[in-house]
Design a protein around this motif. Structure first.
Motif, PDB file in Angstrom:
ATOM      1  N   UNK A 113      26.524  45.212  22.131  1.00  0.00           N
ATOM      2  CA  UNK A 113      27.200  46.276  22.882  1.00  0.00           C
ATOM      3  C   UNK A 113      26.553  47.641  22.637  1.00  0.00           C
ATOM      4  N   UNK A 114      25.674  47.730  21.624  1.00  0.00           N
ATOM      5  CA  UNK A 114      24.997  49.020  21.364  1.00  0.00           C
ATOM      6  C   UNK A 114      23.860  49.274  22.348  1.00  0.00           C
ATOM      7  N   UNK A 115      23.500  48.257  23.142  1.00  0.00           N
ATOM      8  CA  UNK A 115      22.350  48.435  24.045  1.00  0.00           C
ATOM      9  C   UNK A 115      22.710  49.357  25.206  1.00  0.00           C
ATOM     10  N   UNK A 116      21.909  50.400  25.401  1.00  0.00           N
ATOM     11  CA  UNK A 116      22.126  51.306  26.533  1.00  0.00           C
ATOM     12  C   UNK A 116      21.476  50.697  27.782  1.00  0.00           C
ATOM     13  N   UNK A 117      21.792  51.275  28.947  1.00  0.00           N
ATOM     14  CA  UNK A 117      21.208  50.769  30.195  1.00  0.00           C
ATOM     15  C   UNK A 117      19.682  50.849  30.130  1.00  0.00           C
ATOM     16  N   UNK A 118      19.162  51.929  29.548  1.00  0.00           N
ATOM     17  CA  UNK A 118      17.705  52.062  29.473  1.00  0.00           C
ATOM     18  C   UNK A 118      17.089  51.021  28.537  1.00  0.00           C
ATOM     19  N   UNK A 119      17.810  50.671  27.466  1.00  0.00           N
ATOM     20  CA  UNK A 119      17.289  49.636  26.549  1.00  0.00           C
ATOM     21  C   UNK A 119      17.206  48.288  27.257  1.00  0.00           C
ATOM     22  N   UNK A 120      18.130  48.095  28.215  1.00  0.00           N
ATOM     23  CA  UNK A 120      18.177  46.801  28.918  1.00  0.00           C
ATOM     24  C   UNK A 120      17.349  46.805  30.210  1.00  0.00           C
ATOM     25  N   UNK A 121      16.601  47.898  30.415  1.00  0.00           N
ATOM     26  CA  UNK A 121      15.878  48.079  31.686  1.00  0.00           C
ATOM     27  C   UNK A 121      14.973  46.886  32.026  1.00  0.00           C
ATOM     28  N   UNK A 122      14.305  46.320  31.010  1.00  0.00           N
ATOM     29  CA  UNK A 122      13.397  45.184  31.258  1.00  0.00           C
ATOM     30  C   UNK A 122      14.079  43.841  31.002  1.00  0.00           C
ATOM     31  N   UNK A 123      15.394  43.866  30.790  1.00  0.00           N
ATOM     32  CA  UNK A 123      16.140  42.624  30.568  1.00  0.00           C
ATOM     33  C   UNK A 123      16.332  42.353  29.088  1.00  0.00           C
ATOM     34  N   UNK A 124      17.288  41.451  28.749  1.00  0.00           N
ATOM     35  CA  UNK A 124      17.640  41.209  27.347  1.00  0.00           C
ATOM     36  C   UNK A 124      16.525  40.532  26.542  1.00  0.00           C
ATOM     37  N   UNK A 125      15.600  39.884  27.236  1.00  0.00           N
ATOM     38  CA  UNK A 125      14.528  39.172  26.516  1.00  0.00           C
ATOM     39  C   UNK A 125      13.273  40.020  26.331  1.00  0.00           C
ATOM     40  N   UNK A 126      13.405  41.312  26.545  1.00  0.00           N
ATOM     41  CA  UNK A 126      12.214  42.160  26.400  1.00  0.00           C
ATOM     42  C   UNK A 126      12.197  42.805  25.012  1.00  0.00           C
ATOM     43  N   UNK A 127      11.003  42.871  24.390  1.00  0.00           N
ATOM     44  CA  UNK A 127      10.910  43.456  23.048  1.00  0.00           C
ATOM     45  C   UNK A 127      11.087  44.965  23.098  1.00  0.00           C
ATOM     46  N   UNK A 128      11.662  45.536  22.025  1.00  0.00           N
ATOM     47  CA  UNK A 128      11.779  46.997  21.938  1.00  0.00           C
ATOM     48  C   UNK A 128      11.061  47.524  20.697  1.00  0.00           C
ATOM     49  N   UNK A 129      11.555  47.132  19.529  1.00  0.00           N
ATOM     50  CA  UNK A 129      10.929  47.675  18.319  1.00  0.00           C
ATOM     51  C   UNK A 129      10.676  46.559  17.301  1.00  0.00           C
ATOM     52  N   UNK A 130       9.774  46.874  16.358  1.00  0.00           N
ATOM     53  CA  UNK A 130       9.519  45.971  15.242  1.00  0.00           C
ATOM     54  C   UNK A 130       9.894  46.706  13.966  1.00  0.00           C
ATOM     55  N   UNK A 131      10.419  45.941  13.005  1.00  0.00           N
ATOM     56  CA  UNK A 131      10.855  46.529  11.731  1.00  0.00           C
ATOM     57  C   UNK A 131      10.152  45.777  10.604  1.00  0.00           C
ATOM     58  N   UNK A 132       9.520  46.520   9.707  1.00  0.00           N
ATOM     59  CA  UNK A 132       8.951  45.929   8.482  1.00  0.00           C
ATOM     60  C   UNK A 132       9.648  46.567   7.285  1.00  0.00           C
ATOM     61  N   UNK A 133      10.027  45.747   6.322  1.00  0.00           N
ATOM     62  CA  UNK A 133      10.550  46.280   5.055  1.00  0.00           C
ATOM     63  C   UNK A 133       9.614  45.773   3.977  1.00  0.00           C
ATOM     64  N   UNK A 134       9.019  46.702   3.248  1.00  0.00           N
ATOM     65  CA  UNK A 134       7.876  46.375   2.390  1.00  0.00           C
ATOM     66  C   UNK A 134       8.104  46.902   0.979  1.00  0.00           C
ATOM     67  N   UNK A 135       7.706  46.090  -0.005  1.00  0.00           N
ATOM     68  CA  UNK A 135       7.703  46.560  -1.396  1.00  0.00           C
ATOM     69  C   UNK A 135       6.265  46.694  -1.869  1.00  0.00           C
ATOM     70  N   UNK A 136       6.106  46.881  -3.171  1.00  0.00           N
ATOM     71  CA  UNK A 136       4.757  47.027  -3.737  1.00  0.00           C
ATOM     72  C   UNK A 136       4.018  45.694  -3.680  1.00  0.00           C
ATOM     73  N   UNK A 137       2.705  45.742  -3.527  1.00  0.00           N
ATOM     74  CA  UNK A 137       1.905  44.526  -3.439  1.00  0.00           C
ATOM     75  C   UNK A 137       1.629  43.935  -4.806  1.00  0.00           C
TER      76      UNK A 137
END
Ligand code: SAM
Length: 227
Positions: free
Chosen positions: A203-227
């Protein structure tokens, strides 16, 4: 009747100076998506000191402060964006600086180093990630929330409308392999990675976020620690 459109291309800092006053009110699907992802990524992380590279108007620093973070540090190339951040909260420690250069801050102070919708403006990911590694405290985290590589490879990039002008600026389409190689080169661990598609925002998706449809990618998230 559609408004006449004039495409202009500006250097990054000049473009964001121009965008700065309207940035927070702009209906931008990437910003809305990143706001949601930041909340999820940082829920439960005990955060004392935060450093954000490309902090813009300070909206993420403010959200992290509200979530309990103690010291909020940011750097940005654009004086206009920094002015907005200063006006938002005078306690933020802000630097006008290029994230590819070393900040005048002691090593190992950050519980959380954040990049949010900023790395698309940087050609070489290694220098800012190396600086993030330097600033990260033992046991700390680097969180990266950026435009999804499938979208940027398809030509989607930061831009905004200002009156009759559509303003574009230098951007670089980073692939997943670019992130992985740069993280390794910077001494950061293999990340936890989550891809966010429009349908994942419920329900947080705005109309613009859904512009290309629900199966379209928006962002990528990486959570990283020390190597
Ligand atoms: C799309 S805005 C994102 C701002 C903020 N992170 C957010 O999520 O709202 C990108 C920001 O990165 C900044 N930026 C771009 N390249 C930069 C660089 N090399 N060093 C520092 N800041 C940079 C821009 O000035 C701009 O404020």
């Amino acid at each position: 009747m559609t408004m006449a459109e004039n495409s202009v291309f500006l250097p990054v800092a000049v473009a964001y100076d121009r965008w700065s006053r309207g940035y927070d009110a702009y209906d931008n699907p990437m910003v809305a998506a990143a706001r949601h992802v930041l909340g999820v990524a940082c829920a439960g992380l005990a955060v004392g000191t935060v450093v954000e590279f490309g902090c813009g108007t300070g909206r993420n620093l403010a959200a992290l402060k509200a979530a309990g973070a103690g010291e909020l540090i940011g750097c940005d190339l654009s004086e206009g964006m920094l002015e907005q951040a200063r006006a938002r909260d005078a306690s933020f420690r802000l630097f006008k600086a290029d994230m590819a250069a070393q900040l005048p801050i002691e090593s190992g102070i950050a519980d959380l180093v954040l990049f949010c919708l900023a790395l698309e403006h940087v050609g070489d990911l290694v220098p800012p990630l190396r600086e993030a590694r330097r600033l990260m405290r033992s046991g700390g985290r680097v969180v990266i929330i950026e435009i999804h590589p499938f979208l940027s490879s398809g030509g989607v990039a930061a831009h905004f409308r200002d009156g009759e002008d559509v303003v574009h600026m230098p951007t670089f389409a980073h692939r997943f392999s670019d992130y992985l190689a740069a993280l390794a080169a910077a001494g950061l661990a293999l990340p936890a990675c989550r891809e966010w598609y429009a349908g994942d925002f419920g329900v947080s998706a705005s109309a613009k976020m859904l512009k290309r449809g629900p199966d379209s990618p928006l962002v990528v998230e990486f959570v990283v620690g020390a190597g």
